[in-house]
Design a protein around this motif. Structure first.
Motif, PDB file in Angstrom:
ATOM      1  N   SER A  96       0.973  -1.351  -0.017  1.00 19.87           N
ATOM      2  CA  SER A  96       0.011   0.043   0.109  1.00 19.87           C
ATOM      3  C   SER A  96       0.897   1.247  -0.067  1.00 19.87           C
ATOM      4  O   SER A  96       0.534   2.188  -0.890  1.00 19.87           O
ATOM      5  N   ALA A  97       1.896   1.314   0.894  1.00 22.42           N
ATOM      6  CA  ALA A  97       3.019   2.687   1.074  1.00 22.42           C
ATOM      7  C   ALA A  97       3.599   2.513  -0.455  1.00 22.42           C
ATOM      8  O   ALA A  97       3.724   3.663  -0.949  1.00 22.42           O
ATOM      9  N   ALA A  98       3.761   1.607  -1.209  1.00 21.42           N
ATOM     10  CA  ALA A  98       4.509   1.628  -2.307  1.00 21.42           C
ATOM     11  C   ALA A  98       3.693   1.993  -3.486  1.00 21.42           C
ATOM     12  O   ALA A  98       4.130   3.154  -4.145  1.00 21.42           O
ATOM     13  N   THR A  99       2.276   1.671  -3.241  1.00 22.65           N
ATOM     14  CA  THR A  99       1.386   2.107  -4.302  1.00 22.65           C
ATOM     15  C   THR A  99       1.134   3.666  -4.105  1.00 22.65           C
ATOM     16  O   THR A  99       1.183   4.587  -5.110  1.00 22.65           O
ATOM     17  N   ARG A 100       1.109   3.821  -2.905  1.00 22.00           N
ATOM     18  CA  ARG A 100       0.841   5.469  -2.515  1.00 22.00           C
ATOM     19  C   ARG A 100       1.945   6.118  -3.184  1.00 22.00           C
ATOM     20  O   ARG A 100       1.769   7.554  -3.646  1.00 22.00           O
ATOM     21  N   GLY A 101       3.005   5.743  -2.837  1.00 23.66           N
ATOM     22  CA  GLY A 101       4.316   6.473  -3.158  1.00 23.66           C
ATOM     23  C   GLY A 101       4.320   6.993  -4.661  1.00 23.66           C
ATOM     24  O   GLY A 101       4.625   7.921  -5.334  1.00 23.66           O
ATOM     25  N   LYS A 102       3.962   5.804  -5.433  1.00 22.38           N
ATOM     26  CA  LYS A 102       3.928   5.732  -6.985  1.00 22.38           C
ATOM     27  C   LYS A 102       3.030   6.953  -7.355  1.00 22.38           C
ATOM     28  O   LYS A 102       3.116   7.631  -8.249  1.00 22.38           O
ATOM     29  N   LEU A 103       1.876   6.770  -6.725  1.00 26.86           N
ATOM     30  CA  LEU A 103       0.771   7.762  -7.209  1.00 26.86           C
ATOM     31  C   LEU A 103       1.278   9.297  -6.732  1.00 26.86           C
ATOM     32  O   LEU A 103       0.824  10.069  -7.438  1.00 26.86           O
ATOM     33  N   LEU A 104       1.878   9.425  -5.615  1.00 23.76           N
ATOM     34  CA  LEU A 104       2.065  10.787  -5.449  1.00 23.76           C
ATOM     35  C   LEU A 104       3.282  11.360  -6.342  1.00 23.76           C
ATOM     36  O   LEU A 104       3.081  12.548  -6.731  1.00 23.76           O
ATOM     37  N   ASP A 105       4.181  10.476  -6.750  1.00 24.46           N
ATOM     38  CA  ASP A 105       5.073  10.864  -7.354  1.00 24.46           C
ATOM     39  C   ASP A 105       4.645  11.417  -8.861  1.00 24.46           C
ATOM     40  O   ASP A 105       5.183  12.113  -9.487  1.00 24.46           O
ATOM     41  N   ALA A 106       3.968  10.448  -9.346  1.00 24.80           N
ATOM     42  CA  ALA A 106       3.122  10.653 -10.737  1.00 24.80           C
ATOM     43  C   ALA A 106       2.317  11.848 -10.655  1.00 24.80           C
ATOM     44  O   ALA A 106       2.427  12.792 -11.642  1.00 24.80           O
ATOM     45  N   THR A 107       1.778  12.181  -9.575  1.00 26.05           N
ATOM     46  CA  THR A 107       0.872  13.152  -9.588  1.00 26.05           C
ATOM     47  C   THR A 107       1.773  14.613  -9.584  1.00 26.05           C
ATOM     48  O   THR A 107       1.499  15.433 -10.312  1.00 26.05           O
ATOM     49  N   ILE A 108       2.653  14.602  -8.716  1.00 25.69           N
ATOM     50  CA  ILE A 108       3.443  15.998  -9.015  1.00 25.69           C
ATOM     51  C   ILE A 108       4.481  16.066 -10.331  1.00 25.69           C
ATOM     52  O   ILE A 108       4.119  17.063 -10.884  1.00 25.69           O
ATOM     53  N   ASP A 109       4.828  14.863 -10.895  1.00 26.23           N
ATOM     54  CA  ASP A 109       5.276  14.955 -12.131  1.00 26.23           C
ATOM     55  C   ASP A 109       4.285  15.589 -13.254  1.00 26.23           C
ATOM     56  O   ASP A 109       4.618  16.502 -13.776  1.00 26.23           O
ATOM     57  N   LEU A 110       2.965  15.017 -13.218  1.00 31.20           N
ATOM     58  CA  LEU A 110       2.142  15.554 -14.119  1.00 31.20           C
ATOM     59  C   LEU A 110       1.609  17.078 -13.775  1.00 31.20           C
ATOM     60  O   LEU A 110       1.399  17.762 -14.596  1.00 31.20           O
ATOM     61  N   LEU A 111       1.499  17.149 -12.495  1.00 27.89           N
ATOM     62  CA  LEU A 111       1.275  18.815 -11.956  1.00 27.89           C
ATOM     63  C   LEU A 111       2.327  19.784 -12.710  1.00 27.89           C
ATOM     64  O   LEU A 111       1.852  20.877 -13.095  1.00 27.89           O
ATOM     65  N   VAL A 112       3.579  19.453 -12.701  1.00 30.33           N
ATOM     66  CA  VAL A 112       4.609  20.122 -13.005  1.00 30.33           C
ATOM     67  C   VAL A 112       4.627  20.274 -14.586  1.00 30.33           C
ATOM     68  O   VAL A 112       4.786  21.348 -15.433  1.00 30.33           O
ATOM     69  N   GLU A 113       4.453  19.045 -15.432  1.00 26.26           N
ATOM     70  CA  GLU A 113       4.353  18.968 -16.881  1.00 26.26           C
ATOM     71  C   GLU A 113       3.104  19.511 -17.339  1.00 26.26           C
ATOM     72  O   GLU A 113       3.322  20.237 -18.455  1.00 26.26           O
ATOM     73  N   VAL A 114       2.046  19.238 -17.073  1.00 27.74           N
ATOM     74  CA  VAL A 114       0.892  19.477 -17.745  1.00 27.74           C
ATOM     75  C   VAL A 114      -0.046  20.583 -16.878  1.00 27.74           C
ATOM     76  O   VAL A 114      -1.216  20.530 -17.362  1.00 27.74           O
TER      77      VAL A 114
END
Length: 191
Positions: free
Chosen positions: A16-34
């Protein structure tokens, strides 16, 4: 069950923590990119490589996802900053650095979107308190007794304003402006 399975398989909490981390990192990347408008739940799950169900289990709304992502990055960035033990004489420069990079750009996206999105605005209020407290405490720890609490608050607001206006300057023009204003700013706020 084979003998090595118990020691090599992760617990549900670890998965669950690993999934959460992937989601948070992907969200930051997308906020910055798009930006906020382009950061959809579908884009996040695709970038993170997780199922929509896993995303909804962790974060039931887009607001909860983006706010948690920025809060996660705030915690990580503050920890990195304080562990680096910045020079107290360069406190304002260090503060200005806090308003650069992915954290600043992701937060900026949310600030702008929250102006017209009541749900996001409401979700951002506790995050903004947390960010403000972290900035005040972290910056005060760096500068020690060189600045009053009011000077710390004023410096945070000035640094944020410089960062926003820097979006419209070249890196060279921004450096020249900061080089010119930092001595004046330091003289105003240091004791």
């Amino acid at each position: 069950m084979t003998q090595g399975t118990a020691t090599t398989s992760r617990t549900q909490a670890e998965r669950s923590a690993a999934t959460r981390g992937k989601l948070l990192d992907a969200t930051i990347d997308l906020l910055v990119e798009v930006g906020y408008a382009g950061t959809s739940s579908q884009a996040v799950t695709k970038r993170a490589g997780v199922s929509r169900g896993a995303q909804l289990h962790q974060f039931p709304t887009k607001e909860s996802l983006v706010v948690a992502a920025v809060a996660h990055l705030v915690d990580r960035r503050l920890d990195e900053l304080l562990r680096s033990r910045p020079d107290p004489d360069l406190g304002l420069e260090t503060l200005c650095e806090a308003f650069t990079g992915p954290l600043f750009y992701a937060a900026l996206e949310l600030w702008v979107a929250a102006r017209t999105d009541p749900g996001l605005h409401e979700a951002m209020i506790p995050l903004e308190r947390k960010v403000g407290d972290a900035l005040r405490l972290g910056f005060a720890e760096i500068v020690g007794d060189r600045m009053s609490p009011d000077a710390v608050d004023l410096s945070i607001e000035i640094a944020r304003g410089l960062a926003v206006s820097a979006l419209f300057r070249t890196p060279e023009a921004d450096r020249q402006l900061r080089d010119r204003l930092l001595p004046v700013w330091k003289a105003m706020v240091t004791e």
